[in-house]
Design an enzyme around this catalytic site. Structure first.
Site, short mmCIF file in Angstrom:
data_model
loop_
_atom_site.label_atom_id
_atom_site.label_comp_id
_atom_site.label_asym_id
_atom_site.label_seq_id
_atom_site.Cartn_x
_atom_site.Cartn_y
_atom_site.Cartn_z
N LYS A 158 0.86 -1.19 0.00
CA LYS A 158 0.00 0.00 0.00
C LYS A 158 0.89 1.23 0.00
O LYS A 158 1.84 1.33 0.78
CB LYS A 158 -0.90 0.02 1.23
CG LYS A 158 -1.91 -1.13 1.32
CD LYS A 158 -2.96 -1.04 0.25
CE LYS A 158 -3.90 0.12 0.46
NZ LYS A 158 -4.92 0.21 -0.63
N SER A 159 0.57 2.18 -0.86
CA SER A 159 1.38 3.39 -0.99
C SER A 159 1.54 4.12 0.35
O SER A 159 2.63 4.56 0.70
CB SER A 159 0.74 4.32 -2.02
OG SER A 159 1.40 5.56 -2.06
N ASP A 202 0.70 -17.96 -8.06
CA ASP A 202 0.43 -18.81 -9.22
C ASP A 202 -1.06 -19.11 -9.38
O ASP A 202 -1.80 -19.18 -8.39
CB ASP A 202 1.16 -20.15 -9.07
CG ASP A 202 2.58 -20.09 -9.57
OD1 ASP A 202 2.78 -19.65 -10.71
OD2 ASP A 202 3.49 -20.51 -8.83
N THR A 217 1.58 -15.45 2.45
CA THR A 217 2.62 -15.07 3.41
C THR A 217 3.24 -13.75 2.99
O THR A 217 3.56 -13.53 1.82
CB THR A 217 3.69 -16.17 3.51
OG1 THR A 217 3.10 -17.34 4.11
CG2 THR A 217 4.86 -15.73 4.38
N LEU A 218 3.42 -12.86 3.95
CA LEU A 218 3.99 -11.54 3.73
C LEU A 218 5.41 -11.51 4.28
O LEU A 218 5.67 -12.05 5.36
CB LEU A 218 3.15 -10.47 4.43
CG LEU A 218 1.65 -10.49 4.12
CD1 LEU A 218 0.91 -9.54 5.07
CD2 LEU A 218 1.40 -10.11 2.67
N GLU A 219 6.31 -10.87 3.56
CA GLU A 219 7.70 -10.69 4.02
C GLU A 219 7.84 -9.23 4.41
O GLU A 219 8.08 -8.37 3.57
CB GLU A 219 8.67 -11.08 2.91
CG GLU A 219 8.50 -12.53 2.46
CD GLU A 219 8.42 -12.64 0.95
OE1 GLU A 219 8.59 -11.62 0.26
OE2 GLU A 219 8.16 -13.75 0.46
N GLN A 245 -2.29 -4.98 -1.61
CA GLN A 245 -3.35 -5.08 -2.61
C GLN A 245 -3.01 -6.19 -3.59
O GLN A 245 -1.88 -6.31 -4.06
CB GLN A 245 -3.57 -3.75 -3.32
CG GLN A 245 -2.32 -3.07 -3.81
CD GLN A 245 -2.56 -1.60 -4.12
OE1 GLN A 245 -3.62 -1.04 -3.83
NE2 GLN A 245 -1.57 -0.97 -4.72
#
EC number: 3.5.4.30
Length: 199
Positions: A101-102, A119, A127-129, A148
């Site tokens: 997000k900006s 995919d 999962t977020l890094e 997003q």
């Protein structure tokens, strides 16, 4: 082709694209906002002398969950794994791209380091890094908008979508922030192969 809000709503209404739980106000002109879940994986720097992608290092991270109504504090230079609150399920002819997000990027929060691609055929929490490149700690609130999801239509459906036996899908159905399984990309040592074949 990048899907518009109309296309996204049509795919959801047809039951081909799943984003659960979904709030209508999360659908943007060409993406779907995703929110932060409440579990995080933090790295334990005392367990190993180094990170080896070829080795299974189960104690490299530990699961942390903030108390009810409390944020997770991400310190400057710190890297943790988080995940989306939403479970996302893509059909075999749509691929996804997770972007930050900006407003959060302007505070120094990076949502993913390299792995923003999803995919066709994937199903699970993304999962977020998460990295803090600012000079001050950043509070991460469970339920806040964290990124997003952009969706792209393939020129034809994938022959072997993620989740199929041929795709070698290490993270299909993942729940919460899932640690790396990079060791599965490396060939087994010969003694391990011999042990498997002798069974």
């Amino acid at each position: 082709m990048l899907l518009s809000d109309r296309d996204i709503r049509a795919e959801i209404a047809a039951g081909r694209l799943g984003v659960e739980p979904l709030l209508e106000n999360l659908i943007q002109p060409s993406s779907i906002d995703v929110r932060l879940d409440r579990m995080f994986r933090v790295f334990d720097n005392s367990r190993y002398t180094h990170i080896d992608p070829a080795q299974r290092q189960d104690e490299l991270t530990s699961l942390v969950e903030p108390g009810e109504g409390e944020p997770f504090v991400l310190h400057p230079g710190e890297f943790v794994l988080g995940s989306t609150l939403e479970v996302c399920t893509l059909p075999d002819d749509l691929a996804g791209r997770l972007e930050g997000k900006s407003s959060l990027g302007r505070l120094g929060l990076l949502t993913h380091s390299t792995a923003g691609f999803i995919d066709p055929g994937f199903s699970g929490h993304i999962t977020l890094e998460l990295s803090n490149v600012a000079n001050l700690p950043i509070t991460l609130w469970p339920g806040m908008k964290i990124g997003q999801l952009c969706l792209f239509r393939l020129s034809s459906p994938a022959e072997h979508p993620y989740g199929s036996a041929a795709a070698g899908s290490k993270y299909q159905g993942q729940r919460g922030p899932t640690p790396s399984r990079s060791y599965l990309n490396f060939p087994l040592p010969s003694d391990a192969v011999d042990a498997v074949e002798s069974r």
